[in-house]
Enzyme design. Structure first.
Site, short mmCIF file in Angstrom:
data_model
loop_
_atom_site.label_atom_id
_atom_site.label_comp_id
_atom_site.label_asym_id
_atom_site.label_seq_id
_atom_site.Cartn_x
_atom_site.Cartn_y
_atom_site.Cartn_z
CG ASN A 180 40.14 43.02 38.60
OD1 ASN A 180 41.00 43.12 39.49
ND2 ASN A 180 39.88 41.87 38.00
CE LYS A 202 42.04 41.92 35.01
NZ LYS A 202 41.94 41.26 33.73
CG HIS A 220 38.62 37.82 37.56
ND1 HIS A 220 39.58 37.42 36.67
CD2 HIS A 220 38.16 39.01 37.12
CE1 HIS A 220 39.69 38.35 35.72
NE2 HIS A 220 38.84 39.32 35.98
CD GLU A 240 42.74 37.92 34.88
OE1 GLU A 240 42.96 38.51 35.96
OE2 GLU A 240 42.47 38.53 33.82
CD GLU A 267 35.24 40.52 34.08
OE1 GLU A 267 35.58 41.70 33.86
OE2 GLU A 267 35.92 39.74 34.75
N GLY A 276 41.33 41.33 28.38
CA GLY A 276 42.72 41.67 28.11
C GLY A 276 43.14 41.41 26.68
CB SER A 330 38.36 44.61 25.65
OG SER A 330 39.38 43.61 25.71
N GLY A 379 39.36 46.23 33.51
CA GLY A 379 40.71 45.86 33.90
C GLY A 379 41.71 46.90 33.42
N GLY A 380 42.38 46.61 32.30
CA GLY A 380 43.47 47.44 31.80
C GLY A 380 43.18 48.93 31.76
P1 13P Z 1 40.24 44.01 30.63
O1 13P Z 1 39.34 45.23 30.80
O2 13P Z 1 41.69 44.34 30.74
O3 13P Z 1 39.85 43.23 29.42
O4 13P Z 1 39.94 43.07 31.91
C1 13P Z 1 38.63 42.76 32.23
C2 13P Z 1 38.62 42.09 33.55
O5 13P Z 1 39.10 40.98 33.71
C3 13P Z 1 38.06 42.83 34.68
O6 13P Z 1 37.84 41.99 35.76
#
Ligand code: 13P
Length: 251
Positions: A8, A10, A97, A99, A170, A176, A215, A236-237
């Site tokens: 993802n 983002k 999601h 967020e 998640e 994050g 993470s 994500g990251g």
């Molecule tokens: P991180 O891997 O950065 O923690 O993000 C997870 C996420 O929100 C994937 O959708």
């Protein structure tokens, strides 16, 4: 079931940056997803068409949008429909999601409308669920997951094929933050999710991938992927750099 390795991105990457990352991934993967793995990369709308075209050079990989509006077209300023998403060459869309739930204020009901409409429109949907730290510490884990799954899947058509849907668990507190849930937490929570999925969708629950996200990085992906009821990861990251995401794909 193949492991579903999802990224993802983002609100990161212009179209050109997304294409460059996809091209780097294609080179590192020799143009194909490893055996037993499928790849899905969720990218910003503005990069969707270009990234989808570039993704054709990796077999077993596809792109997805990070959001949709539940209508084919209409007076919905600033929104994007499943028809538009498919026209960009994407196969998937994310719904629910954390967020979008917590920063943009999306309700469980709205997430459910989006999920059902996207599936009816022929997109594959990855529905994200997960509790906040406060909810977990107040003993509400199961209630929250049950509510998010029930309302998120409320109007999903019965004839939806199992491969059209994936669930990503998640925990909000692990996104994050560098704080991964422990393997014991993941096993325990994924067992709850699978049980709830069976209550809601019957036998199809066992063919519907259940991913872990929060993470995930090259150092922990391999061990997370061996856990019971973990059919993939949503990253994500650590998915933003081709090298790091490719290491996770190969983990
Ligand atoms: P991180 O891997 O950065 O923690 O993000 C997870 C996420 O929100 C994937 O959708």
């Amino acid at each position: 079931m193949k492991k579903l390795m999802a990224a993802n991105w983002k609100m990161y990457k212009t179209g050109a940056e997304a294409v460059a990352t996809v091209n780097e991934m294609a080179a590192m993967l020799n143009g194909t997803a490893p055996e037993g793995r499928e790849i899905a990369v969720f990218v910003p709308f503005t990069a969707l068409e270009a990234a989808s075209a570039a993704m054709k050079s990796i077999s077993g990989a596809s792109t997805g949008a990070e959001n949709l509006y539940p209508a084919s077209e209409g007076a919905f300023t600033g929104e994007i429909s499943p028809v538009m998403i498919k026209a960009c060459g994407a196969a998937w869309v994310l719904t629910g999601h954390s967020e979008r739930r917590h920063i943009l204020g999306e309700s469980d009901e709205f997430v459910g409308q989006k999920t059902a409409f996207a599936l009816q429109s022929g997109l594959r949907v990855m529905l994200c669920i997960g509790e906040t730290l406060e909810e977990r510490e107040s003993g509400l884990l199961r209630n929250v997951l049950e509510r998010q799954l029930k309302l998120g899947l409320k109007d999903v058509p019965a004839e939806t094929p199992a491969e059209a849907l994936a669930i990503a668990y998640e925990p909000v507190w692990a996104i994050g933050t560098g704080k991964t849930a422990t393997n014991d937490d993941i096993v325990e929570t994924h067992a709850i999710c699978r049980e709830l999925m069976r209550e809601i969708m019957g036998a199809k629950a066992d063919e519907t991938p259940l991913l872990y996200g929060g993470s995930v990085k090259p150092a922990n992906a391999g061990s997370i992927l061996t856990l019971d009821n973990v059919d993939g990861v949503l990253v994500g990251g650590a998915s933003l750099k081709a090298e790091s995401f490719t290491q996770i794909i190969n983990a």
